[in-house]
Scaffold this motif. Structure first.
Motif, short mmCIF file in Angstrom:
data_model
loop_
_atom_site.label_atom_id
_atom_site.label_comp_id
_atom_site.label_asym_id
_atom_site.label_seq_id
_atom_site.Cartn_x
_atom_site.Cartn_y
_atom_site.Cartn_z
N GLN A 109 0.81 -1.21 0.00
CA GLN A 109 0.00 0.00 0.00
C GLN A 109 0.85 1.26 0.00
O GLN A 109 0.58 2.21 -0.73
CB GLN A 109 -0.96 0.01 1.18
CG GLN A 109 -1.99 1.13 1.13
CD GLN A 109 -2.86 1.04 -0.10
OE1 GLN A 109 -3.84 0.30 -0.11
NE2 GLN A 109 -2.54 1.78 -1.15
N ASN A 127 -7.94 0.82 8.26
CA ASN A 127 -8.40 -0.42 7.62
C ASN A 127 -8.46 -1.55 8.63
O ASN A 127 -7.82 -1.51 9.68
CB ASN A 127 -7.53 -0.80 6.42
CG ASN A 127 -6.07 -0.99 6.77
OD1 ASN A 127 -5.66 -0.80 7.91
ND2 ASN A 127 -5.27 -1.35 5.79
N ASN A 137 -7.41 -3.57 -0.57
CA ASN A 137 -7.57 -2.85 0.68
C ASN A 137 -8.97 -2.26 0.74
O ASN A 137 -9.57 -1.95 -0.30
CB ASN A 137 -6.53 -1.74 0.82
CG ASN A 137 -6.18 -1.43 2.25
OD1 ASN A 137 -6.86 -1.87 3.18
ND2 ASN A 137 -5.12 -0.67 2.46
N TRP A 188 -14.37 3.99 1.69
CA TRP A 188 -14.18 3.64 0.28
C TRP A 188 -14.47 2.15 0.08
O TRP A 188 -14.31 1.35 1.01
CB TRP A 188 -12.74 3.94 -0.16
CG TRP A 188 -12.37 5.39 -0.09
CD1 TRP A 188 -13.20 6.44 0.18
CD2 TRP A 188 -11.07 5.94 -0.26
NE1 TRP A 188 -12.50 7.62 0.17
CE2 TRP A 188 -11.18 7.35 -0.09
CE3 TRP A 188 -9.81 5.41 -0.54
CZ2 TRP A 188 -10.09 8.21 -0.21
CZ3 TRP A 188 -8.72 6.27 -0.65
CH2 TRP A 188 -8.86 7.64 -0.49
N LYS A 205 -4.92 -2.28 -4.16
CA LYS A 205 -4.13 -1.29 -3.44
C LYS A 205 -3.61 -0.19 -4.36
O LYS A 205 -3.44 0.95 -3.92
CB LYS A 205 -2.99 -1.99 -2.69
CG LYS A 205 -3.49 -2.79 -1.50
CD LYS A 205 -2.39 -3.45 -0.70
CE LYS A 205 -2.98 -4.15 0.52
NZ LYS A 205 -1.96 -4.86 1.33
N VAL A 260 -6.38 2.33 -4.46
CA VAL A 260 -6.43 3.07 -3.20
C VAL A 260 -5.34 4.14 -3.19
O VAL A 260 -5.57 5.29 -2.79
CB VAL A 260 -6.28 2.12 -1.99
CG1 VAL A 260 -6.17 2.91 -0.69
CG2 VAL A 260 -7.45 1.15 -1.92
N ARG A 312 -6.43 7.03 -5.42
CA ARG A 312 -7.46 7.85 -4.79
C ARG A 312 -6.87 8.76 -3.70
O ARG A 312 -7.20 9.94 -3.61
CB ARG A 312 -8.54 6.96 -4.16
CG ARG A 312 -9.56 6.40 -5.13
CD ARG A 312 -10.74 5.85 -4.36
NE ARG A 312 -11.79 5.38 -5.25
CZ ARG A 312 -13.07 5.28 -4.90
NH1 ARG A 312 -13.44 5.62 -3.68
NH2 ARG A 312 -13.97 4.84 -5.76
#
Length: 399
Positions: free
Chosen positions: A214, A350, A364, A377, A382, A385, A388
């Motif tokens: 991530q 998370n 994720n 979300w 990942k 994510v 974003r």
């Protein structure tokens, strides 16, 4: 961000060549002009007609096109673009580039240009890991060529590992960074990633299950938006992101020192899963069983709190500080409390309980917590994510 840019796209001969069609489509959606070049091997995977239809441009295939060469067409073609992209870049094509060969149109263009070049490698995992390919990659990087990917995953051949062509949004992000454009151009962002390893003795350590995927995705996406990214990572399980300044560390204390050395910054994103404690009495030799069933005695001390220290750094504090909260229960409550306790601006929370498969996985599901509330979300790869979050960071720093 690519509107008006002229892209020379060289399509290499690999099974991933079909993804070049989607790349062309998306580049044109963003307003870029794409001049495609097909290698002879690429024509075994995609047709000149399909490439020309999507690009809206003539497909260049042969070095000795007499009409074009009367005006040294290959020279003009190689220098009229804002960026040259090779996708997919096969092991063979990379080897020819590293060796300075010019025995077809693609390699001649690459040798005759002073335009920035970005490659997106794609090949079998064993080919990617082969020492020859890694030597060629190192040479290409030393020559100033940027690299996007490859990703890790299932191959067309059935094997698993690094070698998959980077996803199209990732390639486009790398292109944006290579062109020096994007909303974060001129901004400096520090990203921490991966686990830390806290030694017990020379062969044992305390760690966690973080893969670093991530944090890597966030760093890659920020670079794609034009930021200068200082990437401080513990011992991660994923390839390092391209186009960033990498500092590799092992312990939490080393990570803290690397982050402080990288300041000042416009934003700090603490995505690393930093160990909370380290062993004070770590030994220089391997701890042995004593034969009588007695357990070794370990003394612990708290590690530095990097997120809290940055958040409380006074006038030198970055305008935006983002933390991550990996929780296994009462995720929203624990993460909300953590944001207030640490003093950071945002927390990305998370649920990493074993049933989710998120810790060490490829997807994720996060909730972004700010002073304005919580925004959940959907579960996403990942990489998405990261994109974003990078977009929200860009909005916060430039809005």
């Amino acid at each position: 961000m690519l509107a008006g840019k002229r892209i020379l796209l060289i399509i290499g001969g690999g099974i991933a060549a079909y993804k070049a069609l989607d790349l062309i489509r998306r580049l044109r959606e963003q307003g870029a002009t794409v001049s495609p070049v097909l290698t002879r091997a690429a024509e075994e995977f995609v047709t000149p007609l399909s490439v020309a239809a999507l690009a809206g441009q003539t497909v260049h295939r042969h070095l000795f096109d007499l009409t074009a060469e009367a005006e040294m067409g290959h020279i003009e073609l190689s220098r009229s673009a804002d960026l040259i992209v090779v996708a997919p870049a096969t092991a063979h094509l990379m080897a020819r580039m590293a060796g300075g060969q010019a025995d077809d149109l693609a390699t001649t263009l690459l040798l005759a240009t002073d335009t920035p070049v970005l490659i997106a490698p794609a090949m079998n995992v064993r080919m990617w890991n082969h020492p020859a390919t890694q030597r060629n990659l190192a040479q290409l990087r030393a020559d100033g060529i940027r690299v996007a990917g490859p990703d890790e995953g299932q191959m067309a051949c059935g094997e698993f590992g690094p070698g998959r062509l980077a996803e199209v949004p990732q390639i486009i992000a790398a292109m944006t960074a290579a062109l020096g454009d994007g909303p974060l151009a001129g901004k400096h962002v520090i990203v921490t990633s991966g686990p830390t390893h806290e030694p017990i003795d020379p062969v044992r350590y305390i760690a966690n299950r973080s893969s670093g995927a991530q944090g890597t995705a966030v760093a890659r996406a920020l670079a794609g938006l034009g930021a200068r990214v200082s990437f401080v990572t513990g011992p991660a399980q994923v390839p390092l992101p391209d186009g960033v300044e990498v500092t590799q560390v092992e312990t939490a204390r080393e990570m803290r020192d690397a982050v402080m050395s990288a300041l000042p910054a416009d934003a700090v994103i603490c995505a690393a899963a930093v160990a909370d404690w380290h062993v004070i009495n770590a030994t220089q030799t391997k701890i042995k069983k004593d034969g009588q069933g007695r357990l070794p005695h370990l003394d612990f001390a708290e590690n530095p709190d990097i997120l809290a220290e940055i958040s409380a750094s006074g006038p030198a504090r970055p305008p935006l500080v983002v933390g991550f909260a990996a929780e296994t229960d009462d995720v929203l409550a624990h993460a909300t409390a953590k944001r207030l306790r640490k003093g950071c601006d945002w927390i990305v929370a998370n649920d990493v309980s074993p049933a989710t498969g998120i810790m060490g996985g490829t997807e994720n599901a996060v909730t972004l917590i700010t002073a304005d509330g919580a925004e959940t979300w959907p579960r996403l790869p990942k990489a998405e994510v990261g994109e974003r979050l990078a977009a929200r960071i860009a909005q916060a720093l430039t809005g």
